[in-house]
Design a protein around this motif. Structure first.
Motif, short mmCIF file in Angstrom:
data_model
loop_
_atom_site.label_atom_id
_atom_site.label_comp_id
_atom_site.label_asym_id
_atom_site.label_seq_id
_atom_site.Cartn_x
_atom_site.Cartn_y
_atom_site.Cartn_z
N ALA A 1 0.83 -1.22 0.00
CA ALA A 1 0.00 0.00 0.00
C ALA A 1 0.85 1.26 0.00
CB ALA A 1 -0.92 -0.03 1.22
N ASP A 2 1.97 1.26 0.77
CA ASP A 2 2.81 2.46 0.83
C ASP A 2 3.48 2.76 -0.50
OD1 ASP A 2 2.06 2.66 3.45
OD2 ASP A 2 3.90 1.78 4.27
N LEU A 3 3.96 1.72 -1.19
CA LEU A 3 4.67 1.92 -2.46
C LEU A 3 3.74 1.85 -3.67
CD1 LEU A 3 7.91 -0.21 -1.85
CD2 LEU A 3 7.55 2.24 -1.48
N ASP A 4 2.45 1.59 -3.45
CA ASP A 4 1.48 1.50 -4.54
C ASP A 4 1.97 0.49 -5.60
OD1 ASP A 4 -0.82 1.94 -5.93
OD2 ASP A 4 -0.11 3.79 -6.93
N LEU A 5 2.37 -0.70 -5.10
CA LEU A 5 2.89 -1.72 -6.02
C LEU A 5 1.81 -2.36 -6.87
CD1 LEU A 5 5.46 -3.50 -3.67
CD2 LEU A 5 5.87 -1.67 -5.32
N VAL A 6 0.55 -2.14 -6.53
CA VAL A 6 -0.52 -2.70 -7.36
C VAL A 6 -0.48 -2.10 -8.77
CG1 VAL A 6 -3.02 -2.95 -7.54
CG2 VAL A 6 -1.91 -3.12 -5.31
N ASN A 7 -0.01 -0.86 -8.89
CA ASN A 7 0.07 -0.20 -10.19
C ASN A 7 1.48 -0.22 -10.76
OD1 ASN A 7 -2.68 0.52 -10.04
ND2 ASN A 7 -2.17 2.28 -8.74
N ASP A 8 2.40 -0.96 -10.13
CA ASP A 8 3.77 -1.06 -10.63
C ASP A 8 3.83 -2.14 -11.70
OD1 ASP A 8 6.46 -1.17 -11.10
OD2 ASP A 8 7.05 -1.19 -8.98
N PRO A 9 4.28 -1.84 -12.92
CA PRO A 9 4.32 -2.88 -13.98
C PRO A 9 5.22 -4.05 -13.63
CG PRO A 9 4.58 -0.67 -14.90
CD PRO A 9 4.68 -0.52 -13.42
N ALA A 10 6.23 -3.81 -12.79
CA ALA A 10 7.15 -4.91 -12.44
C ALA A 10 6.46 -5.97 -11.61
CB ALA A 10 8.36 -4.37 -11.69
N PHE A 11 5.35 -5.65 -10.96
CA PHE A 11 4.65 -6.60 -10.10
C PHE A 11 3.28 -6.99 -10.64
CE2 PHE A 11 7.66 -4.55 -7.30
CZ PHE A 11 8.16 -5.61 -6.56
N THR A 12 2.76 -6.22 -11.58
CA THR A 12 1.42 -6.53 -12.09
C THR A 12 1.44 -7.47 -13.28
OG1 THR A 12 1.52 -4.53 -13.46
CG2 THR A 12 0.46 -4.36 -11.29
N GLY A 13 2.63 -7.80 -13.83
CA GLY A 13 2.70 -8.73 -14.95
C GLY A 13 2.27 -10.13 -14.55
N ARG A 14 1.82 -10.90 -15.54
CA ARG A 14 1.39 -12.27 -15.27
C ARG A 14 2.59 -13.16 -15.02
NH1 ARG A 14 -2.66 -14.53 -19.59
NH2 ARG A 14 -3.06 -15.93 -17.85
N SER A 15 2.42 -14.08 -14.12
CA SER A 15 3.51 -15.01 -13.79
C SER A 15 3.67 -16.06 -14.89
CB SER A 15 3.24 -15.70 -12.45
OG SER A 15 2.05 -16.46 -12.54
N ALA B 1 -4.78 -8.93 -6.31
CA ALA B 1 -3.44 -8.49 -6.72
C ALA B 1 -2.60 -8.11 -5.51
CB ALA B 1 -3.55 -7.33 -7.71
N ALA B 2 -3.18 -7.38 -4.56
CA ALA B 2 -2.41 -6.95 -3.39
C ALA B 2 -1.92 -8.14 -2.58
CB ALA B 2 -3.27 -6.03 -2.51
N GLU B 3 -2.77 -9.14 -2.40
CA GLU B 3 -2.36 -10.33 -1.65
C GLU B 3 -1.28 -11.11 -2.40
OE1 GLU B 3 -2.39 -12.63 1.71
OE2 GLU B 3 -3.47 -10.76 1.31
N ARG B 4 -1.41 -11.19 -3.72
CA ARG B 4 -0.41 -11.91 -4.51
C ARG B 4 0.93 -11.19 -4.48
NH1 ARG B 4 0.93 -11.00 -9.55
NH2 ARG B 4 -0.93 -9.73 -9.91
N ILE B 5 0.91 -9.86 -4.58
CA ILE B 5 2.16 -9.10 -4.54
C ILE B 5 2.78 -9.18 -3.15
CG2 ILE B 5 3.15 -6.79 -4.77
CD1 ILE B 5 0.99 -6.19 -6.84
N ALA B 6 1.95 -9.18 -2.10
CA ALA B 6 2.49 -9.34 -0.74
C ALA B 6 3.19 -10.69 -0.59
CB ALA B 6 1.36 -9.19 0.28
#
Length: 781
Positions: free
Chosen positions: A111-125, A144-149
């Protein structure tokens, strides 16, 4: 493998050193035998590990360091003030490290870094890309937030040292800047969560303490009202006064009097008991125990005086008046003594009863006074209890007030239990992957796998590999070891093959040794053992020396060709035998093939076949019978009875040991005597690495001797005899279209493959088959 060799050394003792040396040599030999497999595995592992390492991206690890401050209270316990108690520092530091590794802190970082909108983390695995049947989500992914966490937690490393208060927070990523940013974000998220948690705990504690204070005040008011009401009911002004009440004083006096009465009663009973005891013994109690003791004493003296007077008057006679008067005086004195004693005893009993009565009265009085005192003391005790309850409520109210004030202070301070010692910086050198380690592990694993495979294959029952090994396990001698030749075999290997055949012939005593068999049965355990090659090679060798040989193929695997000039075995036996023997005189080697096994047993037991064998003994110098596999059919039994001797062909490193031992046992049970065994199709290239010393062990070391040596005199004479017989010259290569074995022995054919031998299994010692001692029915030549 942990066995002790049974053969003693020259001194007659077991050579353990030789045993372990042989075992280690066997292990090294097994590894060397599978060196190609091990090399292939090592090369494959090296190439695979190299390819994987080249495909891996560099990873960078950024580290931040925290220090846990144990001087501040970690948490506020509701209802209790903060106390300076020595904490378990290791447990506290480990607890803080687990908080950093928690999924809640990872979610806060997202939430602090707003990684949900970061392309490096939103790409499909990679798994999502491989799952082509899954449709891409049209809107934002709710998970998405839970997966990135979860992805952040997998790259996070939190370590702590039990001997210090430091916690290292490290994050590994493909970009050094991203690694440092996320590591610092974890530190900030942890500190923020600890601050929020401390404030929330303080606020919750303050709310709880406020409620407890209000409840305690109400309870105190109730307690004070109860004390005042009780005082008014009982008339007590103060509880716990130091003055002594009148009931208590009266109880004390009555208790003292009761004690004195009890002592008086006890003393009277003691005096009564002593007086009665002394009276029974004829004495007089003391004046302290008995008031009339002097009177009783005088009466006793009067009784004694009267007794002496009676004794003095006894001489006058029992009817004398003085005697009677003295006796009457004695009885009167004794009567008065008894009355006085009874009167004294009654007085003592009266004193005892009086003392007991007084004691009972005092006891009743003491009991009544005790009841009065207890009632008074209960009222005072209840009053004191109400006062103590009120005092405890006041003390608790004071503690709650102090704790409430401390909680409000902590909530205003917003303190934390940890501080940042060093923030993460962007690393310059990559921390991984450890390509050299991966390659080393892959090579080591492949080497271990290859060595394990080699040792496992070495422990399998792959058959016999040496003549000495064959002789040791079977208790029969090895007649020779016949090398395996192919289209790639050179002149030296063919020469070695010829020498092996000559050794087999010499071991059987051919051509001129006394007792050499004229009819030889060549048997095997299973098909494809090389019987045909041995028979044809022996026939060619002996034919070159001028020996007319008949080869009978009784296996039925290769029927006679219709265009062949030679008849089949059945035609020769059931037809004109004299004409067949007359026509075979011009041939040095005659080969007869059977048609099949349908009537083999009846055919070989027939009189015609016995007459044929008698004629063959007279018409030929030597008869070689190739028997069917002994473990598959029993056709060899009648053939063995018409033969002078039998040998068993065993394929090198192929026929299982247990199969060979079972075959020898079967031959022994059927009264078939085996002259020896022949080890066939020996691979000279593999055999040179075996830890044996036999006829094939020195081929590669002295290969030039076999390749460059001139033909011996025996070979020259054999060549001349072969030229006269119209056969190819021994040792000379045949046409290129055929294998060397077929070129040298055109009548030799591959053994039947209708029944394959059992695959090699684990080596079985099995019972050693000794030469049978039963008499064998052999037709004399």
């Amino acid at each position: 493998m942990n066995w002790v060799p049974e053969q003693p050394n020259r001194n007659g003792s077991l050579s353990l050193r030789a045993h372990y040396e042989a075992r280690n040599l066997g292990i090294l030999t097994a590894i060397w035998r599978r060196r190609r497999v091990i090399a292939i595995l090592l090369a494959t592992a090296l190439v695979g590990a190299g390819a994987v390492c080249l495909s891996l991206r560099d990873r960078y690890t950024a580290e931040a360091i925290l220090q846990v401050d144990l001087g501040r209270p970690v948490s506020v316990q509701p209802g209790q003030p903060a106390q300076n108690v020595a904490p378990d520092t290791g447990a506290i530091v480990e607890s803080e490290a687990r908080v950093i590794r928690s999924r809640a802190v990872a979610r806060r970082v997202v939430a602090d870094l707003d990684l949900v909108n970061d392309p490096a983390f939103t790409g499909r695995s990679l798994l999502d890309r491989l799952a082509w049947w899954r449709a891409e989500p049209a809107g934002p992914d709710p998970d998405a937030a839970e997966r990135i966490a979860g992805a952040l937690a997998s790259g996070l490393t939190v370590t702590n040292d039990s001997r210090s208060y430091l916690i290292t927070v490290a994050y590994t990523a493909g970009d050094p800047v991203r690694a440092a940013r996320i590591a610092n974000a974890f530190v900030d998220a942890y500190l923020g969560s600890r601050l929020d948690m401390g404030v929330a705990n303080a606020e919750r504690a303050g709310s709880w303490l406020d409620g407890q204070i209000k409840a305690s005040r109400a309870e105190l008011e109730t307690a004070e009202a109860a004390i005042e009401g009780y005082r008014q009911r009982t008339g007590l002004v103060e509880g716990g006064t130091a003055s002594i009440s009148l009931p208590q004083q009266a109880l004390r006096d009555a208790t003292v009097q009761l004690g004195a009465a009890t002592q008086n009663r006890t003393a009277a009973e003691a005096r009564l008991a002593r007086a009665q005891e002394i009276f029974r013994s004829g004495g007089v109690p003391s004046a302290q125990d008995l008031a009339g003791a002097p009177v009783i004493q005088r009466m006793l003296e009067n009784v004694e005086t009267a007794k002496r007077e009676v004794a003095a008057q006894l001489l006058t006679g029992p009817r004398h008046p003085r005697y009677l008067q003295a006796k009457a005086a004695l009885e009167d004195a004794e009567q008065r003594l008894r009355e006085e004693v009874d009167r004294a005893v009654d007085n003592l009993k009266s004193e005892v009863r009086t003392a007991a009565t007084e004691e009972e009265a005092l006891t009743a009085r003491v009991a009544g006074l005790k009841a009065e005192v207890i009632e008074a003391m209960g009222s005072e005790a209840k009053l004191r209890g109400l006062q103590a309850n009120a005092t405890a409520i006041r003390e608790r109210l004071k503690l709650l007030g102090d704790a409430h004030a401390q909680a409000l202070a902590l909530a205003a301070m917003k303190s934390s239990t940890a501080q940042v010692v060093m923030r993460a910086q962007s690393p310059i050198a990559p921390s991984g992957p450890l390509r050299a380690l991966y390659i080393g592990l892959a090579v080591a694993g492949a080497g271990a796998l290859g060595i394990g495979y080699a040792l496992l294959m070495g422990r399998r029952d792959t058959g016999f590999r040496s003549g000495s090994e064959l002789a040791e396990d079977t208790a029969l001698r090895c007649l020779g070891m016949v090398p395996d030749i192919s289209t790639a075999s050179g002149a030296g290997e063919i020469r070695m093959f010829d020498e092996a055949i000559r050794l087999v012939a010499a071991s059987l005593g051919w051509p001129r040794a006394t007792g050499a068999p004229r009819v030889l049965l060549v048997a095997s355990s299973v098909p494809d053992e090389g019987k045909s090659l041995v028979c044809m090679a022996l026939a060619k060798l002996l034919a070159a020396r001028g020996t007319r040989t008949l080869v009978i193929d009784a296996t039925g695997a290769r029927p006679a060709s219709p265009t062949s000039r030679m008849p089949s075995l059945e035609d020769a036996v059931l037809g004109d035998q004299a004409a067949f023997f007359a026509g075979a005189r011009d041939h040095a080697v005659t080969v007869l093939h059977g048609r099949g096994r349908a009537t083999a047993q009846d055919f070989y037991l027939s009189d015609a076949f016995e007459r044929f064998m008698d004629g063959a003994r007279e018409a030929f110098d030597l008869v070689l019978i190739e028997a069917p596999p002994a473990m598959l059919v029993l056709d060899f039994v009648p053939l063995a009875h018409v033969a002078d001797a039998a040998i068993l062909a065993v394929r090198w490193a192929s026929t299982p040991r247990k199969t060979v031992l079972a075959t020898l046992q079967r031959l022994q049970d059927l009264s078939v005597r085996v002259r020896g065994l022949v080890l066939t199709r020996v691979d000279l290239d593999q055999h040179r690495h075996e830890p044996f010393a036999d006829q094939c062990s020195h081929y590669h070391r002295y290969r030039s001797f076999f390749e460059g040596g001139a033909p011996s005199a025996a070979e020259a004479s054999a060549g001349a005899a072969a030229a006269r017989a119209g056969l190819p010259r021994p040792g000379k290569r045949a046409s290129a279209e055929r294998t060397p074995a077929e070129a040298r022995f055109p009548d030799a054919r591959p053994a039947e493959k209708a029944a394959e031998p059992n695959p090699p299994g684990p080596r079985s010692a099995g019972p050693k088959v000794a030469e049978p001692r039963q008499a064998v029915a052999v037709r004399a030549p």
